[in-house]
Design a protein around this motif. Structure first.
Motif, short mmCIF file in Angstrom:
data_model
loop_
_atom_site.label_atom_id
_atom_site.label_comp_id
_atom_site.label_asym_id
_atom_site.label_seq_id
_atom_site.Cartn_x
_atom_site.Cartn_y
_atom_site.Cartn_z
N CYS A 112 -5.50 12.23 2.74
CA CYS A 112 -6.18 11.21 3.81
C CYS A 112 -5.55 9.90 3.79
CB CYS A 112 -7.77 11.01 3.20
SG CYS A 112 -8.48 10.09 4.28
N LEU A 113 -5.07 9.23 2.58
CA LEU A 113 -4.33 7.99 2.73
C LEU A 113 -3.04 8.04 3.30
CD1 LEU A 113 -5.04 6.92 -1.03
CD2 LEU A 113 -5.94 6.00 1.01
N GLU A 114 -2.39 9.32 3.32
CA GLU A 114 -1.10 9.37 4.08
C GLU A 114 -1.09 9.43 5.36
OE1 GLU A 114 0.45 13.06 2.34
OE2 GLU A 114 2.10 11.93 1.13
N ASN A 115 -2.47 10.08 5.85
CA ASN A 115 -2.67 10.13 7.30
C ASN A 115 -2.94 8.73 7.91
OD1 ASN A 115 -2.26 12.72 7.41
ND2 ASN A 115 -4.45 13.39 7.19
N GLN A 116 -3.89 8.11 6.97
CA GLN A 116 -4.17 6.66 7.42
C GLN A 116 -3.11 5.70 7.64
OE1 GLN A 116 -7.16 5.22 4.88
NE2 GLN A 116 -8.72 6.13 5.89
N SER A 117 -2.13 6.08 6.56
CA SER A 117 -0.87 5.23 6.64
C SER A 117 0.03 5.55 7.66
CB SER A 117 -0.01 5.14 5.21
OG SER A 117 1.28 4.80 5.23
N ASP B 140 0.91 -1.35 0.05
CA ASP B 140 0.07 0.03 0.07
C ASP B 140 0.96 1.16 0.04
OD1 ASP B 140 -2.35 -1.50 -0.04
OD2 ASP B 140 -2.79 -1.25 2.08
N LYS B 141 2.10 1.16 0.90
CA LYS B 141 2.89 2.45 0.80
C LYS B 141 3.43 2.51 -0.64
CE LYS B 141 3.89 2.35 5.42
NZ LYS B 141 4.90 2.10 6.57
N ASN B 142 3.87 1.67 -1.23
CA ASN B 142 4.30 1.79 -2.49
C ASN B 142 3.35 2.15 -3.64
OD1 ASN B 142 6.88 0.74 -1.76
ND2 ASN B 142 6.58 -1.51 -2.30
N GLN B 143 2.28 1.83 -3.44
CA GLN B 143 1.11 2.26 -4.39
C GLN B 143 0.78 3.66 -4.13
OE1 GLN B 143 -2.22 -0.64 -3.75
NE2 GLN B 143 -1.19 -2.03 -5.40
N LEU B 144 0.89 4.04 -2.68
CA LEU B 144 0.71 5.45 -2.48
C LEU B 144 1.82 6.29 -3.04
CD1 LEU B 144 -1.08 7.61 -0.68
CD2 LEU B 144 0.19 6.91 1.30
N GLU B 145 3.04 5.94 -2.99
CA GLU B 145 4.20 6.60 -3.47
C GLU B 145 3.94 6.87 -5.22
OE1 GLU B 145 6.69 8.51 -2.38
OE2 GLU B 145 5.52 8.00 -0.37
N TYR B 146 3.60 5.66 -5.78
CA TYR B 146 3.28 5.78 -7.15
C TYR B 146 2.22 6.68 -7.45
CZ TYR B 146 1.81 4.05 -11.66
OH TYR B 146 1.61 3.85 -13.18
N VAL B 147 1.17 6.64 -6.89
CA VAL B 147 -0.16 7.66 -6.94
C VAL B 147 0.51 9.18 -6.70
CG1 VAL B 147 -2.42 8.35 -6.02
CG2 VAL B 147 -1.81 6.03 -6.44
N LYS B 148 1.26 9.32 -5.61
CA LYS B 148 1.74 10.72 -5.39
C LYS B 148 2.40 11.29 -6.63
CE LYS B 148 3.56 11.27 -1.15
NZ LYS B 148 4.14 11.41 0.10
N ASN B 149 3.55 10.33 -7.03
CA ASN B 149 4.46 10.67 -7.91
C ASN B 149 3.69 11.02 -9.26
OD1 ASN B 149 6.62 10.45 -6.53
ND2 ASN B 149 6.89 8.31 -7.37
#
Length: 144
Positions: A136-141, A30-39
């Motif tokens: 929101c996803l970063e806060n949950q992470s 999930d963290k990798n996917q979040l980084e991908y989405v952020k990029n």
């Protein structure tokens, strides 16, 4: 009875360990996917900024050329009127048609500018919503 409890605990240790490893791996994914989405979000923001800059400079250049052309037509018409008998009806009609065409083109450019501004505005709203979701996803992470 004690033998039954200890054997059932041993039987639960392996599934519990697998569950913990799965949750940890899922969290990392999930963290990798979040980084991908952020990029991708950052790339989209940069692309939008580039589009807006190019669009703005292009529109200002087109507007300047249209205004220069209208000024030229009006100056030419005024010059022709200053010469006696030089401005016959054919030339007048041609200049009027040319001037009308330039104003139609100017209206067309303005209409497309409004449509593009609307499209850019909707893209900006979508990117703002995406940023809220990412936050929101970063806060949950961070809480996990």
């Amino acid at each position: 009875m004690a033998g039954v409890l200890s054997s059932s605990r041993r039987g639960l240790v392996f599934p519990f360990t697998l569950l913990c490893i799965f949750c940890l791996a899922s969290s990392l994914t999930d963290k990798n996917q979040l980084e991908y989405v952020k990029n991708n979000h950052q790339k989209n923001l940069k692309a939008l900024d580039t589009l807006k800059a190019n669009y703005s400079s292009m529109l200002s250049m087109i507007s300047k050329h249209i205004n220069d052309y209208v000024n030229f037509i009006e100056a030419y018409t005024a010059h022709m009127k200053a010469i006696p008998d030089a401005l016959d009806t054919e030339v007048t009609t041609s200049l009027d048609k040319l001037r009308a065409s330039v104003f139609k083109f100017k209206a067309y450019v303005e209409q497309n500018r409004v449509a593009l501004d609307s499209g850019i505005g909707s893209i900006e709203k979508e990117l703002q919503q995406s940023q809220k979701i990412i936050d929101c996803l970063e806060n949950q992470s961070a809480e996990l």
